[in-house]
Enzyme design. Structure first.
Site, short mmCIF file in Angstrom:
data_model
loop_
_atom_site.label_atom_id
_atom_site.label_comp_id
_atom_site.label_asym_id
_atom_site.label_seq_id
_atom_site.Cartn_x
_atom_site.Cartn_y
_atom_site.Cartn_z
N THR A 120 5.99 0.77 2.21
CA THR A 120 7.04 1.55 2.86
C THR A 120 6.36 2.57 3.76
O THR A 120 5.71 3.49 3.28
CB THR A 120 7.93 2.26 1.83
N ASN A 152 -2.88 4.31 4.81
CA ASN A 152 -3.49 3.23 4.05
C ASN A 152 -3.30 1.89 4.75
O ASN A 152 -4.20 1.05 4.79
CB ASN A 152 -2.89 3.14 2.64
N LEU A 171 0.83 -1.21 0.00
CA LEU A 171 0.00 0.00 0.00
C LEU A 171 0.86 1.26 0.00
O LEU A 171 2.04 1.22 0.36
CB LEU A 171 -0.93 -0.03 1.22
N PRO A 172 0.29 2.41 -0.38
CA PRO A 172 1.10 3.62 -0.60
C PRO A 172 1.67 4.29 0.65
O PRO A 172 2.74 4.90 0.58
CB PRO A 172 0.12 4.58 -1.31
N LYS A 187 7.29 11.19 -0.09
CA LYS A 187 6.75 10.57 1.13
C LYS A 187 7.83 9.81 1.88
O LYS A 187 7.99 9.94 3.10
CB LYS A 187 5.59 9.65 0.76
N LYS A 242 14.74 0.12 4.49
CA LYS A 242 14.17 0.67 3.26
C LYS A 242 14.26 2.20 3.24
O LYS A 242 14.58 2.81 2.21
CB LYS A 242 12.70 0.23 3.13
#
Length: 329
Positions: A127, A101, A96-97, A277, A202
């Protein structure tokens, strides 16, 4: 034998938890049973396809029904929401973004945890903020499930070819079961530590990626302004000490490489908005840990400016185009 030994470790080392880890061990190492997949965007779509290619029955959902058509045509069962996925599958992957979310997909009114089965294995490849991963893990544990964070690196190309790198955080006892699934979608599956460490790895990777892409774009632009042919310059960089992923695999200059977003008007790939983001996550964690990241901060500012100037939906390598346009102002 490996499954038996793994199950024994779970029983001996973690019986005091309220999760039925023996069940997870037996189920997760079993034959190719149903796998839930939530989030069929640019990355999730090819990831789910690779699960199907490896013979896993997939039960999927996405907030945009049109995103489900391709995997449905390949045999995936489509349901209306994450809760329905959890009702039908005890191994679930989410892609998911953003943090909100993920929170909604797990704990919302139609979230996974509304119908999650005891002993389910929940793998989040989004992420997000490491603190959110820890919150979701705690919430899942209360329901008798196991949550692992497993964000990815490699982009859409690696997702399509099944060559992603997964950075996994969570209980080490569950890593074998996680790796079984993720190896269908990735060439590298690396255990990083407890929940949240996958996200930490990440975030660090993407901060370096952004800095590297900006540096490559500045370098290529300068060389072009000095009269160098961009293909020649890229060739020289890639046989010299300036070589990096942004120069040799994902070059930002149109016409230098085929099969990358710069050759397709920066369509597809990893969006500028998503990079902004991720850099925001890096800034938050840097602030919380009092870590100086001056180049990371500048990269964040540049990508935020790009979003404000119409680049949000373009691939993050469009920073080259952004810099070129800045010249005329």
């Amino acid at each position: 034998m490996a499954a038996v030994l793994r199950g024994s470790r779970c029983l001996v080392g973690r019986f005091y938890k309220n999760v039925d880890f023996a069940f997870v061990s037996t189920r997760s190492m079993a034959s190719k049973t149903q796998v839930g997949f939530i989030g069929l965007g640019n990355m999730g779509n090819p990831m789910a396809k690779n699960l199907l290619k490896h013979g896993y029955p997939v039960i999927a959902t996405d907030v945009f029904p049109e995103s489900c058509k391709e995997v449905q045509e390949l045999g995936a069962q489509i349901v209306d929401n994450p809760a329905e996925v959890a009702d039908k599958a005890d191994r679930i992957i989410t892609m998911l973004p953003s943090s909100p979310n993920v929170i909604d997909a797990y704990t919302g009114p139609n979230g996974i945890l509304k119908k999650v089965k005891k002993g389910s294995l929940l793998i989040d490849s989004s992420t997000i903020d490491p603190s959110v991963s820890k919150e979701m893990a705690a919430a899942a544990e209360k329901m008798g499930a196991v949550f692992m964070d497993a964000p990815v690196s490699g982009g859409v190309g690696a997702a399509s070819s099944g060559k992603l790198t997964f950075m996994v955080g969570g209980a080490e006892e569950e890593f074998t079961a996680v790796k079984e699934l993720l190896s269908c979608m990735g060439a590298n599956v690396v255990y990083c530590g407890q929940v949240g460490t996958g996200q930490a790895a990440k975030i660090c990777n993407n901060m370096l990626l952004a800095i590297g892409m900006i540096g490559t774009s500045e370098t290529m632009n300068l060389g072009i302004r000095l009269g160098l042919d961009p293909k020649l310059l890229a060739q020289i960089l890639n046989m010299s000490s300036g070589r990096c992923w942004s120069s040799d695999t994902y070059n930002p200059v149109p016409g230098v490489m085929e099969g990358v977003p710069s050759g397709n008007n920066y369509q597809g790939g990893f969006g500028t908005q998503l990079m902004a983001k991720d850099l925001g996550l890096a800034q938050n964690t840097a602030t919380n840990t009092k870590t100086p990241v001056p180049l990371g901060s500048l990269a964040h500012q540049i990508y935020r400016m790009m979003c404000a100037r119409g680049y949000a939906s373009k691939d993050f390598s469009s920073v080259f185009q952004f810099l070129r346009e800045e010249e005329g102002q």
